[in-house]
Design a protein around this motif. Structure first.
Motif, mmCIF file in Angstrom:
data_model
loop_
_atom_site.group_PDB
_atom_site.id
_atom_site.type_symbol
_atom_site.label_atom_id
_atom_site.label_comp_id
_atom_site.label_asym_id
_atom_site.label_seq_id
_atom_site.Cartn_x
_atom_site.Cartn_y
_atom_site.Cartn_z
ATOM 1 N N TYR A 206 -90.148 69.971 11.019
ATOM 2 C CA TYR A 206 -90.080 71.368 11.435
ATOM 3 C C TYR A 206 -89.480 71.503 12.830
ATOM 4 N N GLU A 211 -93.846 77.778 12.052
ATOM 5 C CA GLU A 211 -93.497 77.468 10.668
ATOM 6 C C GLU A 211 -94.486 76.474 10.063
ATOM 7 N N ASP A 214 -97.699 78.396 9.248
ATOM 8 C CA ASP A 214 -97.522 79.212 8.042
ATOM 9 C C ASP A 214 -97.635 78.362 6.779
#
Length: 336
Positions: A206, A211, A214
């Motif tokens: 990532y 992110e 999530d």
């Protein structure tokens, strides 16, 4: 392609220009006679109350807040330092490099602890831990890891469960991820063993903590390593789904920092915003300052685990960076 490294200090200039902002918002009235442009790696949601309280004191000012990743921020600012007034980033080493290279305005009138600033030009205003964050439901019946070695063991013993379900920063793209990784590697060899285990499980890579968080909440991954604990703890909407673990073997904590661009068109206004930021972290409420202040995770010396000092720039040497990234790729990517 296994050993292809995206070097943070040699990002191709046109890539920075071609990318869109992760977020771009303007606060205050468009007719305000004064304007401030802030380049930041911090999610806008954390800065809304900070900016709004500043504008409440200065209704004659509008603030444009621009968000991008730490490595992209570094590249964009070096290209166009005159386009931004204040620069805020969690990548301490890249911030220090910019200040060391003369991009930061010296602000001698600001009072700040010596350990939380560098040469009166770079000012830290948070202390935030790198954390192990897990999907709580996935660990039902499993031992919750308290250390990196514990995490290695639970991943090895439950490889089928965690296959393709472990996330971490892609250090080739994230300045903060690179900082955390190099500091971990300096502190303990456990880091490399952990990277090999995560790599064997087909790690998900990532650019950003948001992110990863999530995907943890959605169950796309079950473990995130070196994610920003402050981002996870701030997500009240998913707090029951996640468990944030601060490894007890050794802490990795960064200080988010800010500086005034040496090319700003309004030094006094930019300095007043940085002064406001520093004051809020020590005096403001959680509503006014929703990030961990400098004293949130202090040890007995009053300093964070990553010190704001020139040694931080050692891993920004191009040769060292290439070697580190190749070793990281060998451990984390493996047969992908």
């Amino acid at each position: 392609m296994r050993y292809f490294a995206i070097l943070i200090l040699t990002v191709i200039p046109f890539l920075a220009n071609a990318q869109e902002w992760e977020d771009q918002q303007v606060f205050g009235t468009q007719s305000a006679p004064y304007s401030l442009r802030i380049l930041s790696s911090t999610d806008t949601s954390f800065f809304v109350p900070i900016i709004e309280s500043f504008i409440a004191q200065r209704p004659d000012v509008s603030v444009e807040y621009l968000v991008t990743g730490t490595a992209d921020l570094y590249a964009r600012f070096r290209q166009n330092p005159d386009k931004f007034d204040v620069v805020i980033s969690s990548a301490m080493d890249l911030q220090l490099k910019l200040a060391n290279d003369g991009f930061a305005q010296r602000l001698d009138d600001l009072t700040h602890p010596d350990w939380a600033q560098w040469r009166s030009s770079l000012f830290a205003f948070t202390t935030e831990p790198a954390a192990i964050v897990i999907n709580t439901a996935a660990f039902d019946g499993l031992a919750i890891p308290a250390t990196r070695q514990d995490l290695i063991e639970v991943l090895r013993e439950n490889a089928e469960l965690f296959q393709g379900k472990v996330g971490t920063y892609d250090v080739r793209q994230s300045g903060l991820g690179y900082l955390f990784a190099t500091q971990d590697a300096r502190a303990s060899e456990t880091f490399w063993r952990l990277m090999e285990v995560i790599g064997s499980l087909e790690a998900q890579l990532y650019c950003c903590s948001g992110e990863m968080i999530d995907d943890l909440a959605e169950g796309r991954i079950l473990v995130a390593y070196n994610v920003l604990g402050s981002y996870a703890l701030a997500r009240a909407d998913i707090k029951d789904m996640l468990t944030v673990i601060l490894p007890s073997d050794f802490p990795t904590m960064m200080m988010r920092s800010a500086f005034v661009s040496n090319s700003t068109s309004d030094r006094i206004l930019a300095e007043s915003f940085v002064s406001h930021l520093i004051r809020l972290q020590s005096e403001g409420s959680v509503e006014d300052f929703p990030l961990p202040p400098l004293n949130a995770f202090q040890d007995t010396s009053g300093r964070s685990s990553i010190s704001l000092e020139p040694a931080l720039m050692a891993y920004l040497d191009r040769l060292k960076q290439q070697i580190f990234i190749r070793e990281w790729e060998s451990a984390i990517i493996q047969n992908q």
